[in-house]
Motif scaffolding. Structure first.
Motif, PDB file in Angstrom:
ATOM      1  N   ASN A 207      -0.602  -9.243  -9.140  1.00 54.49           N
ATOM      2  CA  ASN A 207      -1.098  -8.554 -10.340  1.00 54.49           C
ATOM      3  C   ASN A 207      -2.624  -8.481 -10.354  1.00 54.49           C
ATOM      4  OD1 ASN A 207       1.580  -8.348 -11.292  1.00 54.49           O
ATOM      5  ND2 ASN A 207       1.445 -10.392 -12.191  1.00 54.49           N
ATOM      6  N   LEU A 208      -3.180  -8.121  -9.203  1.00 53.01           N
ATOM      7  CA  LEU A 208      -4.625  -7.938  -9.124  1.00 53.01           C
ATOM      8  C   LEU A 208      -5.019  -6.733  -9.966  1.00 53.01           C
ATOM      9  CD1 LEU A 208      -7.355  -8.716  -7.812  1.00 53.01           C
ATOM     10  CD2 LEU A 208      -6.790  -7.113  -5.970  1.00 53.01           C
ATOM     11  N   HIS A 209      -5.912  -6.919 -10.930  1.00 46.50           N
ATOM     12  CA  HIS A 209      -6.310  -5.862 -11.855  1.00 46.50           C
ATOM     13  C   HIS A 209      -7.742  -5.441 -11.579  1.00 46.50           C
ATOM     14  CE1 HIS A 209      -6.603  -3.452 -15.470  1.00 46.50           C
ATOM     15  NE2 HIS A 209      -7.701  -4.109 -15.803  1.00 46.50           N
ATOM     16  N   LEU A 210      -7.917  -4.137 -11.392  1.00 50.22           N
ATOM     17  CA  LEU A 210      -9.250  -3.559 -11.219  1.00 50.22           C
ATOM     18  C   LEU A 210      -9.452  -2.485 -12.281  1.00 50.22           C
ATOM     19  CD1 LEU A 210      -9.322  -3.179  -7.336  1.00 50.22           C
ATOM     20  CD2 LEU A 210     -10.501  -4.887  -8.694  1.00 50.22           C
ATOM     21  N   PRO A 211     -10.666  -2.338 -12.805  1.00 48.43           N
ATOM     22  CA  PRO A 211     -10.882  -1.391 -13.901  1.00 48.43           C
ATOM     23  C   PRO A 211     -10.563   0.062 -13.536  1.00 48.43           C
ATOM     24  CG  PRO A 211     -12.748  -2.893 -13.671  1.00 48.43           C
ATOM     25  CD  PRO A 211     -11.874  -3.122 -12.495  1.00 48.43           C
ATOM     26  N   ARG A 212     -11.105   0.540 -12.424  1.00 49.63           N
ATOM     27  CA  ARG A 212     -10.941   1.959 -12.081  1.00 49.63           C
ATOM     28  C   ARG A 212     -10.457   2.163 -10.649  1.00 49.63           C
ATOM     29  NH1 ARG A 212     -16.597   4.469 -13.815  1.00 49.63           N
ATOM     30  NH2 ARG A 212     -17.306   2.425 -13.114  1.00 49.63           N
ATOM     31  N   PHE A 213      -9.935   1.112 -10.019  1.00 47.37           N
ATOM     32  CA  PHE A 213      -9.470   1.214  -8.646  1.00 47.37           C
ATOM     33  C   PHE A 213      -8.125   0.527  -8.497  1.00 47.37           C
ATOM     34  CE2 PHE A 213     -13.986   1.919  -8.167  1.00 47.37           C
ATOM     35  CZ  PHE A 213     -14.075   2.827  -7.129  1.00 47.37           C
ATOM     36  N   THR A 214      -7.467   0.851  -7.403  1.00 47.16           N
ATOM     37  CA  THR A 214      -6.230   0.196  -7.017  1.00 47.16           C
ATOM     38  C   THR A 214      -6.349  -0.217  -5.557  1.00 47.16           C
ATOM     39  OG1 THR A 214      -4.920   1.508  -8.567  1.00 47.16           O
ATOM     40  CG2 THR A 214      -3.735   0.426  -6.783  1.00 47.16           C
ATOM     41  N   LEU A 215      -6.066  -1.485  -5.274  1.00 42.38           N
ATOM     42  CA  LEU A 215      -6.097  -1.964  -3.893  1.00 42.38           C
ATOM     43  C   LEU A 215      -4.800  -1.530  -3.223  1.00 42.38           C
ATOM     44  CD1 LEU A 215      -7.429  -3.606  -1.640  1.00 42.38           C
ATOM     45  CD2 LEU A 215      -6.320  -5.647  -2.585  1.00 42.38           C
ATOM     46  N   GLU A 216      -4.896  -0.562  -2.306  1.00 43.69           N
ATOM     47  CA  GLU A 216      -3.706  -0.031  -1.660  1.00 43.69           C
ATOM     48  C   GLU A 216      -3.236  -0.919  -0.517  1.00 43.69           C
ATOM     49  OE1 GLU A 216      -4.447   4.041  -0.523  1.00 43.69           O
ATOM     50  OE2 GLU A 216      -3.497   4.728  -2.384  1.00 43.69           O
ATOM     51  N   LYS A 217      -4.151  -1.314   0.360  1.00 45.88           N
ATOM     52  CA  LYS A 217      -3.784  -2.154   1.491  1.00 45.88           C
ATOM     53  C   LYS A 217      -5.046  -2.770   2.076  1.00 45.88           C
ATOM     54  CE  LYS A 217      -3.764   1.818   4.651  1.00 45.88           C
ATOM     55  NZ  LYS A 217      -2.985   2.578   5.651  1.00 45.88           N
ATOM     56  N   PHE A 218      -4.850  -3.686   3.018  1.00 48.94           N
ATOM     57  CA  PHE A 218      -5.975  -4.323   3.703  1.00 48.94           C
ATOM     58  C   PHE A 218      -5.571  -4.595   5.143  1.00 48.94           C
ATOM     59  CE2 PHE A 218      -3.489  -7.527   1.520  1.00 48.94           C
ATOM     60  CZ  PHE A 218      -3.237  -8.455   2.507  1.00 48.94           C
ATOM     61  N   LEU A 219      -6.574  -4.744   5.984  1.00 47.16           N
ATOM     62  CA  LEU A 219      -6.342  -4.927   7.416  1.00 47.16           C
ATOM     63  C   LEU A 219      -7.352  -5.908   7.968  1.00 47.16           C
ATOM     64  CD1 LEU A 219      -4.827  -3.954  10.000  1.00 47.16           C
ATOM     65  CD2 LEU A 219      -6.652  -2.290  10.280  1.00 47.16           C
ATOM     66  N   THR A 220      -6.878  -6.848   8.775  1.00 46.12           N
ATOM     67  CA  THR A 220      -7.760  -7.811   9.442  1.00 46.12           C
ATOM     68  C   THR A 220      -8.079  -7.324  10.850  1.00 46.12           C
ATOM     69  OG1 THR A 220      -5.857  -9.100  10.200  1.00 46.12           O
ATOM     70  CG2 THR A 220      -6.868  -9.740   8.104  1.00 46.12           C
ATOM     71  N   ASP A 221      -9.298  -7.590  11.293  1.00 53.42           N
ATOM     72  CA  ASP A 221      -9.724  -7.124  12.607  1.00 53.42           C
ATOM     73  C   ASP A 221     -10.883  -8.000  13.080  1.00 53.42           C
ATOM     74  OD1 ASP A 221      -9.810  -5.680  14.893  1.00 53.42           O
ATOM     75  OD2 ASP A 221     -10.396  -3.779  13.967  1.00 53.42           O
ATOM     76  N   LEU A 235     -15.351 -11.764  12.385  1.00 51.54           N
ATOM     77  CA  LEU A 235     -14.090 -11.372  11.777  1.00 51.54           C
ATOM     78  C   LEU A 235     -14.384 -10.440  10.603  1.00 51.54           C
ATOM     79  CD1 LEU A 235     -12.292 -14.836  11.544  1.00 51.54           C
ATOM     80  CD2 LEU A 235     -12.113 -13.179  13.392  1.00 51.54           C
ATOM     81  N   LYS A 236     -13.436  -9.556  10.305  1.00 52.44           N
ATOM     82  CA  LYS A 236     -13.625  -8.674   9.152  1.00 52.44           C
ATOM     83  C   LYS A 236     -12.285  -8.366   8.500  1.00 52.44           C
ATOM     84  CE  LYS A 236     -13.330  -4.085  11.314  1.00 52.44           C
ATOM     85  NZ  LYS A 236     -13.972  -2.757  11.406  1.00 52.44           N
ATOM     86  N   VAL A 237     -12.378  -8.087   7.193  1.00 51.00           N
ATOM     87  CA  VAL A 237     -11.230  -7.636   6.400  1.00 51.00           C
ATOM     88  C   VAL A 237     -11.614  -6.305   5.782  1.00 51.00           C
ATOM     89  CG1 VAL A 237      -9.632  -8.180   4.544  1.00 51.00           C
ATOM     90  CG2 VAL A 237     -10.625 -10.017   5.874  1.00 51.00           C
ATOM     91  N   ASP A 238     -10.832  -5.274   6.046  1.00 50.48           N
ATOM     92  CA  ASP A 238     -11.062  -3.954   5.461  1.00 50.48           C
ATOM     93  C   ASP A 238     -10.129  -3.771   4.273  1.00 50.48           C
ATOM     94  OD1 ASP A 238     -13.043  -3.159   7.229  1.00 50.48           O
ATOM     95  OD2 ASP A 238     -11.582  -2.457   8.703  1.00 50.48           O
ATOM     96  N   LEU A 239     -10.699  -3.523   3.099  1.00 51.34           N
ATOM     97  CA  LEU A 239      -9.940  -3.319   1.867  1.00 51.34           C
ATOM     98  C   LEU A 239     -10.006  -1.845   1.494  1.00 51.34           C
ATOM     99  CD1 LEU A 239     -11.408  -6.342  -0.131  1.00 51.34           C
ATOM    100  CD2 LEU A 239      -9.295  -6.318   1.190  1.00 51.34           C
ATOM    101  N   LEU A 240      -8.837  -1.218   1.353  1.00 49.29           N
ATOM    102  CA  LEU A 240      -8.776   0.197   0.987  1.00 49.29           C
ATOM    103  C   LEU A 240      -8.533   0.307  -0.518  1.00 49.29           C
ATOM    104  CD1 LEU A 240      -8.692   3.206   1.611  1.00 49.29           C
ATOM    105  CD2 LEU A 240      -6.261   2.960   2.140  1.00 49.29           C
ATOM    106  N   PHE A 241      -9.511   0.878  -1.217  1.00 49.05           N
ATOM    107  CA  PHE A 241      -9.420   1.059  -2.663  1.00 49.05           C
ATOM    108  C   PHE A 241      -9.212   2.536  -2.970  1.00 49.05           C
ATOM    109  CE2 PHE A 241     -12.111  -2.746  -2.213  1.00 49.05           C
ATOM    110  CZ  PHE A 241     -11.385  -3.634  -2.979  1.00 49.05           C
ATOM    111  N   LYS A 242      -8.264   2.810  -3.852  1.00 47.73           N
ATOM    112  CA  LYS A 242      -8.024   4.175  -4.336  1.00 47.73           C
ATOM    113  C   LYS A 242      -8.532   4.265  -5.766  1.00 47.73           C
ATOM    114  CE  LYS A 242      -4.427   7.568  -5.349  1.00 47.73           C
ATOM    115  NZ  LYS A 242      -2.974   7.835  -5.384  1.00 47.73           N
ATOM    116  N   ARG A 243      -9.343   5.280  -6.038  1.00 46.75           N
ATOM    117  CA  ARG A 243      -9.904   5.437  -7.368  1.00 46.75           C
ATOM    118  C   ARG A 243      -8.847   5.992  -8.329  1.00 46.75           C
ATOM    119  NH1 ARG A 243     -15.354   5.530  -8.310  1.00 46.75           N
ATOM    120  NH2 ARG A 243     -15.721   6.021  -6.115  1.00 46.75           N
ATOM    121  N   GLU A 244      -8.772   5.388  -9.509  1.00 43.78           N
ATOM    122  CA  GLU A 244      -7.836   5.841 -10.528  1.00 43.78           C
ATOM    123  C   GLU A 244      -8.379   7.117 -11.166  1.00 43.78           C
ATOM    124  OE1 GLU A 244      -4.907   4.936 -11.360  1.00 43.78           O
ATOM    125  OE2 GLU A 244      -4.718   3.138 -10.122  1.00 43.78           O
TER     126      GLU A 244
END
Length: 454
Positions: A207-221, A235-244
């Motif tokens: 139930n991660l809540h963001l004001p104007r975004f939605t976390l769609e997925k993430f990827l480690t690389d 190391l890196k983590v890529d977080l894909l945010f979709k704007r509401e």
């Protein structure tokens, strides 16, 4: 005799069991932990400045550090500063052969420390960090666990503000990729290597809540970097945010549409209502300009055109066009009035000439009327003059024009160009705006999102 011997055997075993239980009851495992810690971390026995050996104590191999984390919250994503804030529990695990100890037959599962400087620590840092701090309420949120086989687990809760370069060409119909990068600061890959822990290295709170975004997925690389001093593990983590989009639909798109439609009301007002039409056009234009400036104030000044710029620019053009349309209508109305005055003067002059001619006929000295023959000879000058007048007034029928026939259905006079401009604007402006909406939404909603894939 046999019965007595059996009794003494039972008594002996009972005594041994009671002694063993008494010895176990006297063992203080907290005291044992202290002794073990003093034994492995005592003065002159352990040096935290020296990195652990490689796998299985091999000196030539680097130290492998396994990383995993738990994302507790993402508090904000700032479009203007191009950054985002995250709170996470960060964990590292490695093996230090010097920290092995006796677990007292499995009774000591691990030792716990709260001082990170007592043991060797990897020199990890967050390369895209802007700000960060540890949490010390009520106690420092950090611990170190040392296991009997020399494995060390380091866990800490931290809050970070990280840079997130954004591409706002599709704003507010965009998706953004924000990264969290971790790298070694001083140790090269010959000495230290970071690896993602197998299984589930990154966990996200439910139930991660963001004001104007939605976390769609993430990827480690992995993102190892090479410099002139060597190669460093990363190391890196890529977080894909979709704007509401719903927020922007309510706050930007619908109000802009309403302003454009309100500007069309002037087409239905009388052309003589100059104050009403001018005030309506100027008010909608200023409101639209204020709306546009408010939108741009929350975004960074970028060199390219955003999707919201196209929308507000076209809406502002429509509102400005409605104001210019009234200027054209006013000019056409004055031109029509001038033509009407000229026609009226011409009719007055013709009527005056006709009256003068009739007066001359009335004052004829003979005061008699000659009978005009019913048939005139071809050479009669009066017949030729009447024929010319008939040719002027009876012109040949022209081919019907479809546009004029369609426009003639509207309640306008054929001679009033100003009225016709208003009628054409009532139809043209909504049709062109609807066509723009069709092109705009089909372009940005059904686009090929190549830049939004990992």
């Amino acid at each position: 005799m046999g019965t007595g011997h059996f009794f003494w055997v039972i008594f002996y075993f009972a005594s041994l069991c009671s002694a063993s239980l008494a010895n176990n009851a006297k063992i203080n495992f907290r005291e044992k932990e202290k002794k073990v810690l003093d034994q492995i971390l005592g003065a002159g026995k352990y040096d935290a400045r020296i990195r652990p050996s490689g796998l299985n104590g091999t000196e030539n191999l680097p130290t492998y550090v396994y990383v995993n984390m738990f994302l507790r919250s993402i508090s904000k994503i700032d479009d203007y500063k191009m950054e985002y804030s995250v709170q996470l529990t960060f964990r590292e695990q490695w093996t230090d052969e010097r920290l092995k100890f006796d677990d007292i037959q499995g009774r000591l599962k691990y030792l716990t420390l709260t001082e990170a400087n007592r043991v060797w620590m990897p020199d990890l840092f967050f390369s895209n960090e802007k700000e960060g701090h540890f949490h010390n309420i009520i106690m420092p949120n950090v611990y170190i666990r040392i296991f009997p086989n020399g494995s060390v687990l380091y866990s800490i809760r931290i809050s970070l503000t990280l840079a997130c370069p954004m591409n706002l060409k599709l704003y507010p119909l965009d998706r953004q990729i924000c990264s969290l990068r971790m790298a070694s600061y001083g140790w090269t890959t010959n000495d230290l290597v970071f690896l993602w822990k197998e299984g589930d290295p990154v966990q996200v709170v439910k139930n991660l809540h963001l004001p104007r975004f939605t976390l769609e997925k993430f990827l480690t690389d992995y993102c190892n970097s090479k410099t002139n001093t060597g190669e460093y593990s990363c190391l890196k983590v890529d977080l894909l945010f979709k704007r509401e989009f719903s927020y922007y639909l309510i706050q930007i798109y619908i109000p802009c549409c309403m302003l454009v439609i309100v500007s069309w009301v002037s087409f239905w007002l009388d052309q003589g209502a100059v104050p009403a039409r001018v005030s309506l056009g100027v008010t909608t234009l200023l409101t639209m300009a204020t709306q546009t400036s408010g939108i741009n104030a929350s975004l960074p000044p970028v060199s390219y055109t955003k999707a919201i710029d196209v929308w507000t620019g076209v809406c502002l053009t429509f509102v400005f066009g409605a104001l210019l349309e009234f200027a054209l209508v006013n000019y056409a109305s004055r031109s029509d009035m001038h033509k009407e005055n000229m026609k009226k003067k011409r009719r007055d002059l013709e009527q005056a000439s006709i009256d003068a001619a009739s007066d001359l006929l009335d004052t004829d000295s003979n005061a008699t009327f000659a009978m005009k023959p019913l048939v005139r000879h071809p050479g009669d000058p009066l017949a030729l003059e009447k024929l010319r007048q008939c040719e002027v007034h009876m012109q040949a029928p022209k081919r019907p024009n479809c546009c004029k026939t369609w426009l003639s259905k509207f309640p306008t006079r054929q001679c009033s160009r100003s009225k016709r401009i208003d009628v054409i604007s009532r139809i043209t402006f909504p049709l062109v705006f609807a066509l723009f909406n069709l092109v705009y939404w089909s372009t940005y909603l059904f686009r090929d999102e190549e830049d939004e894939t990992f």
